[in-house]
Design a protein around this motif. Structure first.
Motif, PDB file in Angstrom:
ATOM      1  N   GLY A  20     -51.900 -62.278  13.721  1.00  0.00           N
ATOM      2  CA  GLY A  20     -50.833 -62.233  14.710  1.00  0.00           C
ATOM      3  C   GLY A  20     -49.425 -62.063  14.168  1.00  0.00           C
ATOM      4  O   GLY A  20     -48.465 -62.391  14.859  1.00  0.00           O
ATOM      5  N   LEU A  21     -49.285 -61.561  12.943  1.00  0.00           N
ATOM      6  CA  LEU A  21     -47.955 -61.332  12.378  1.00  0.00           C
ATOM      7  C   LEU A  21     -47.712 -59.831  12.283  1.00  0.00           C
ATOM      8  O   LEU A  21     -47.823 -59.227  11.220  1.00  0.00           O
ATOM      9  CB  LEU A  21     -47.830 -62.012  11.007  1.00  0.00           C
ATOM     10  CG  LEU A  21     -47.971 -63.539  11.039  1.00  0.00           C
ATOM     11  CD1 LEU A  21     -48.041 -64.097   9.632  1.00  0.00           C
ATOM     12  CD2 LEU A  21     -46.822 -64.167  11.828  1.00  0.00           C
ATOM     13  N   GLY A  22     -47.385 -59.232  13.421  1.00  0.00           N
ATOM     14  CA  GLY A  22     -47.272 -57.780  13.514  1.00  0.00           C
ATOM     15  C   GLY A  22     -45.980 -57.193  12.988  1.00  0.00           C
ATOM     16  O   GLY A  22     -45.879 -55.991  12.779  1.00  0.00           O
ATOM     17  N   SER A  59     -36.203 -61.885  16.328  1.00  0.00           N
ATOM     18  CA  SER A  59     -34.814 -62.022  16.764  1.00  0.00           C
ATOM     19  C   SER A  59     -34.433 -63.499  16.898  1.00  0.00           C
ATOM     20  O   SER A  59     -33.384 -63.936  16.418  1.00  0.00           O
ATOM     21  CB  SER A  59     -34.621 -61.289  18.087  1.00  0.00           C
ATOM     22  OG  SER A  59     -33.307 -61.432  18.537  1.00  0.00           O
ATOM     23  N   GLN A  60     -35.310 -64.258  17.529  1.00  0.00           N
ATOM     24  CA  GLN A  60     -35.070 -65.698  17.692  1.00  0.00           C
ATOM     25  C   GLN A  60     -35.032 -66.388  16.333  1.00  0.00           C
ATOM     26  O   GLN A  60     -34.163 -67.217  16.063  1.00  0.00           O
ATOM     27  CB  GLN A  60     -36.175 -66.307  18.568  1.00  0.00           C
ATOM     28  CG  GLN A  60     -35.935 -67.748  18.943  1.00  0.00           C
ATOM     29  CD  GLN A  60     -34.812 -67.878  19.957  1.00  0.00           C
ATOM     30  OE1 GLN A  60     -34.705 -67.078  20.876  1.00  0.00           O
ATOM     31  NE2 GLN A  60     -33.974 -68.867  19.782  1.00  0.00           N
ATOM     32  N   SER A  76     -43.244 -61.964  11.242  1.00  0.00           N
ATOM     33  CA  SER A  76     -43.068 -62.567  12.563  1.00  0.00           C
ATOM     34  C   SER A  76     -44.105 -61.973  13.512  1.00  0.00           C
ATOM     35  O   SER A  76     -44.660 -60.915  13.247  1.00  0.00           O
ATOM     36  CB  SER A  76     -41.655 -62.278  13.068  1.00  0.00           C
ATOM     37  OG  SER A  76     -41.409 -62.979  14.259  1.00  0.00           O
ATOM     38  N   ARG A  77     -44.335 -62.657  14.634  1.00  0.00           N
ATOM     39  CA  ARG A  77     -45.305 -62.172  15.622  1.00  0.00           C
ATOM     40  C   ARG A  77     -44.879 -60.844  16.210  1.00  0.00           C
ATOM     41  O   ARG A  77     -45.661 -59.909  16.315  1.00  0.00           O
ATOM     42  CB  ARG A  77     -45.478 -63.195  16.749  1.00  0.00           C
ATOM     43  CG  ARG A  77     -46.289 -64.389  16.367  1.00  0.00           C
ATOM     44  CD  ARG A  77     -46.648 -65.255  17.567  1.00  0.00           C
ATOM     45  NE  ARG A  77     -45.549 -65.475  18.492  1.00  0.00           N
ATOM     46  CZ  ARG A  77     -44.703 -66.498  18.423  1.00  0.00           C
ATOM     47  NH1 ARG A  77     -44.820 -67.382  17.477  1.00  0.00           N
ATOM     48  NH2 ARG A  77     -43.734 -66.626  19.314  1.00  0.00           N
ATOM     49  N   ASP A  78     -43.621 -60.767  16.663  1.00  0.00           N
ATOM     50  CA  ASP A  78     -43.130 -59.569  17.343  1.00  0.00           C
ATOM     51  C   ASP A  78     -41.617 -59.520  17.193  1.00  0.00           C
ATOM     52  O   ASP A  78     -41.012 -60.410  16.585  1.00  0.00           O
ATOM     53  CB  ASP A  78     -43.551 -59.563  18.816  1.00  0.00           C
ATOM     54  CG  ASP A  78     -43.182 -60.842  19.545  1.00  0.00           C
ATOM     55  OD1 ASP A  78     -42.088 -61.395  19.285  1.00  0.00           O
ATOM     56  OD2 ASP A  78     -43.975 -61.287  20.383  1.00  0.00           O
ATOM     57  N   LEU A  79     -40.991 -58.490  17.755  1.00  0.00           N
ATOM     58  CA  LEU A  79     -39.541 -58.333  17.605  1.00  0.00           C
ATOM     59  C   LEU A  79     -38.761 -59.461  18.269  1.00  0.00           C
ATOM     60  O   LEU A  79     -37.752 -59.920  17.738  1.00  0.00           O
ATOM     61  CB  LEU A  79     -39.098 -56.977  18.154  1.00  0.00           C
ATOM     62  CG  LEU A  79     -39.505 -55.775  17.304  1.00  0.00           C
ATOM     63  CD1 LEU A  79     -39.113 -54.475  18.003  1.00  0.00           C
ATOM     64  CD2 LEU A  79     -38.906 -55.840  15.918  1.00  0.00           C
TER      65      LEU A  79
END
Length: 164
Positions: free
Chosen positions: A63-65, A120-121, A113-116
């Motif tokens: 899950g780290l795309g 960002s967070q 990270s999982r997603d953008l």
């Protein structure tokens, strides 16, 4: 160890390709009997040539795309500031690699990270709040061409003395 011979280099090459080789399989591949092969592996470990063994995990499957390359600029470059920032970076699990760099910037980080949105967070909550961070510059991987490659060992063969 005083130097590496062709058997040591062969052992390093085979273990980089497959760190799970049994000693019996490794000894067959490098042309040594089991006991001397095992002693050489131990000597390579104790000499610091082999730093450890680990599984290479597919980050996408867990899950780290997103893989981001973050150039981090420090507020001031002095020894204490740099040490504080290094310690803080080491404590962040999402930072999978960090290099102190020349040129523009202080550190180059690889961050997963999982997603953008998650990245960002993370950048706002974690990276920008590291001690003495002045600025971040981020690039994202659009696709992997080569990763986790074995180190080249050819220079070890050319560095050997004749008869070694």
């Amino acid at each position: 160890m005083d130097g590496l011979d062709r058997f040591d280099i062969a052992i390093l090459r085979e273990l980089q390709a497959d760190g799970r080789l049994s000693n019996a399989e490794l000894s067959t591949r490098v042309g040594l009997s089991a006991a001397p092969c095992w002693r050489r592996v131990r000597a390579l470990e104790e000499g610091g040539y082999i730093k450890g063994y680990r599984a290479e995990i597919d980050r996408h499957k867990i899950g780290l795309g997103v893989l981001a390359f973050v150039r981090l600029d420090a507020e001031r470059n002095n020894a204490n500031v740099t040490r504080q920032l290094e310690e803080a970076i080491r404590a962040v699990p999402e930072v999978i690699s960090c290099h102190y760099i020349s040129g523009t910037g202080t550190f180059e980080l690889q961050v997963v990270s999982r997603d953008l949105n998650s990245f960002s967070q993370f950048a706002r909550d974690v990276l920008l709040n590291l001690p003495n961070v002045k600025d971040l510059h981020t690039s994202f991987s659009l696709g992997e061409v080569k990763a986790g490659g074995a180190l080249p060992l050819g220079q070890l063969l050319s560095d050997r003395s004749p008869g070694g």
